[in-house]
Design an enzyme around this catalytic site. Sequence first.
Site, mmCIF file in Angstrom:
data_model
loop_
_atom_site.group_PDB
_atom_site.id
_atom_site.type_symbol
_atom_site.label_atom_id
_atom_site.label_comp_id
_atom_site.label_asym_id
_atom_site.label_seq_id
_atom_site.Cartn_x
_atom_site.Cartn_y
_atom_site.Cartn_z
ATOM 1 C CG HIS A 51 45.302 35.836 -22.248
ATOM 2 N ND1 HIS A 51 44.320 35.414 -23.115
ATOM 3 C CD2 HIS A 51 46.300 36.325 -23.042
ATOM 4 C CE1 HIS A 51 44.696 35.636 -24.354
ATOM 5 N NE2 HIS A 51 45.891 36.196 -24.343
ATOM 6 C CD GLU A 52 49.136 38.626 -21.473
ATOM 7 O OE1 GLU A 52 50.062 38.154 -22.159
ATOM 8 O OE2 GLU A 52 48.166 39.213 -21.973
ATOM 9 C CG HIS A 99 50.651 34.224 -24.316
ATOM 10 N ND1 HIS A 99 50.213 33.593 -25.454
ATOM 11 C CD2 HIS A 99 49.884 35.344 -24.173
ATOM 12 C CE1 HIS A 99 49.230 34.308 -25.993
ATOM 13 N NE2 HIS A 99 49.011 35.362 -25.238
ATOM 14 C CD GLU A 125 47.497 36.478 -28.361
ATOM 15 O OE1 GLU A 125 46.882 36.190 -27.327
ATOM 16 O OE2 GLU A 125 48.520 37.177 -28.360
#
Length: 818
Positions: free
Chosen positions: A478-479, A482, A501
């Site tokens: 997930h990170e 980004h 997000e």
Amino acid sequence: MDVKLDPSRDDLPLMANTSHILVKHYVLDLDVDLESHIIEGSIVLFFEDGTRFKKQTNSTKETCQLASNEACRFGTPELRHLPMTSARTTFNVGYNDFIICDKGEEDTSDKDGNHDNQEQASGISSSKYGCDTENHGREDFLLVLDCCDLSVLKVEEVDVAAVPGIEKFTRPSKLTVVSEELRNEIVHELVTLPADQWREQLDYFVHCSKAPSCGELFFDTDTWSLQIRKTGAQTATDFPHAIRICYKTKPEGQSITWTSDQSGRPCVYTMGSPINNRALFPCQEPPVAMSTWQATVRAAASFVVLMSGENSAKPTQLHEGCLSWHYYVTMPMPASTFAIAVGCWTEVKPETCSSNDLAMERPCPLPETNCRHVGVCSHVEYPCRFQDAAATIQKIIPHRVFAPGCLKGVCQETLMWLLPPCLSAAHSVLGTHPFSRLDILIVPANFSSLGMASPHIIFLSQSTLTGRSHLCGSRLCHEIAHAWFGLAIGARDWTEEWLSEGFATHLEDVFWAEVQQLSPQEAQEQQELRACLRWHRLQDELRNSPEEMQVLRPSKEKTGHVSDSGASVIKHGLSIEKPFMQVHYLKGYFLLRFLARRLGQETYFSFLRKFVHKFHGQLILSQDFLQMLLENIPEEKRLELSVENILQDWLESSGIPKQLQGARPAGADCGLVRRVDAEVTKWMRLNGRPRKRRRREEEEVFEKLLPDQLVLLLERLLQEKTLTRPTLQSLQRTYHLQEQDAEVRHRWCELIIKHKHTSAYGHVERFLQEDQAMGVYLYGELMVGEDARQQQLARRCFELVRGQMDRSSAEVVAEMLF
């Protein structure tokens, strides 16, 4: 959480007048004092005024368009200055359809020339400092920076013309008479140097930042801003384009968290709070203010300084007991993305280092190779990795892991081996890594989320390290996502958080399936299971949150618009409830899932790579993504899809989007979900047996479940009215629940609380202390049952951690308990 929102409390003002003048580069020179909880030093800002930067990029020009013809008049306190004079100023801040006002509150500003920050509110009034919104040269130009909880000590113009060798940036004949025009011309030439001269540019920025002052500037602060002017400078073009601000932070500043790490050593990190970095340094917070930066940070020799920077900084010793660290970035990004962490971190290295590992750690090619690979980029010029042939094929960028010494072992066991395959999976899906390297820091227990991504650095919660690798791996994915969505491609309006997000949530499943090397069928099954979990979570969020907080695009057609000065407001940006909501994650995820299915997975991800190539290094609005996507959907698959319909149904409405209302629930046909349903049936059969027949429980054979299946199982069991104590004990024994990851343990704690399973209260206490990023909801559960023992447990745990707890979390919990 059904509360009436107060705009004066919940909306975040962005005060900087970015339509008139833009910061292009920051040079920070700071000392970090872990004992006094103060960061002190200076920041030098290098500007381009609006007449120049509006010619450079159409996207910037669009962001600076007037959103409303109605401009608010904002009064300012008496300007503090040296020497004492009286002058009229232009305070050019207007909000579209928004007013900041504390009616009836008197101006409490000092009138004695004190330069400290004042805590009074700005109010709209018929102030003697009028708003000359056109700025026809009648009054001095006023620079407005976003600033909060800072003590500004001095503001001065920097004499860049005094720097040795600076004559290369102007005609030698001009240096005979140093003027404001000359200094500004030098800064203009410096900030517009070609990308292949980035090293020389950074060197000159440092030299200029150390140049002598050529005069102090008038300044004042209020709650949300720092206002600076120079007598006689009537336009942004006339205003000094290099200024130095000497300041120090305040211990209570909301951008910075002073705490202790898991080893009990002092540390500090920036927390990405709702007010971003304005309590760390004066800056321009609106996303359009894309800038580069470099920082020299000094701290005691026992501390390691990590920061958003392209270089893996090595410290230099200034004198005994003090080290200096220097970082820089060459890719322009919003100041809000800047992150720093100072602590007694230990670098965690793999237990063994094979030749392949060494190959992974080779430094990436330097940006100046400038080998064209994908055609001309659309962003402003900088040393772009998408233009570097070697960078485009680099699957695994150099990476490091830092943690408190006591977590070194668990990091080696859980995290280290995950990083290379997660980075490689992201590259296989999206292509070129936008950033050249990555640091991972395991932050203290009071960190308020599971992770946070900033350029070149990811903060990861210790909660991700427990249990098996599933939670750590998926959160890491997930990170990492980004880097593309949220950093390399940013939202032009912060209210459109789903662009960051929603994409990261959708991509984490894709990356994680790639890491696990699942077959297409296995990957689909796992993703359907996760969709099922998110569907239940979304329904729960929508039931328990105010309707206005469920809208992903609250400003609707005005999204991305600003006032004539560039000022704007972020709806619900200060709401204490919002950080604990996941609506923008979940609705954004389901929108992208819906579109990917309509387009087809292969076509969708092929499109996504094209989208990244086109928009990296830029700020976007929802319609930029949707318009390009719809152009890639064949006519027969559109079925009346349009940008307007998607905006209205998914982003500008509360509740469940229309396209999901009649559809089968996510995961309804998933084999992994059906297996959980079968296990629930077994558990309920066991739960219904008379106590004397309990010894026959071995007749039930329970299947081994994946972590996500365990979460779903416990959520299903939470819906049951009664679970007996023996059933709860059997659950705990069967799945070793206290040893599972934090997502599973959270549901287990909910079951303990609901059924007053007193023998397992220790699990709840441990969770509230060690998993603070996820524990806030449990405090509410402990209080709502009105059980004296549970309420005592909640208050005892809160007293143990409240001194270190994240401020927003502490406020929410305090409201629950007292």
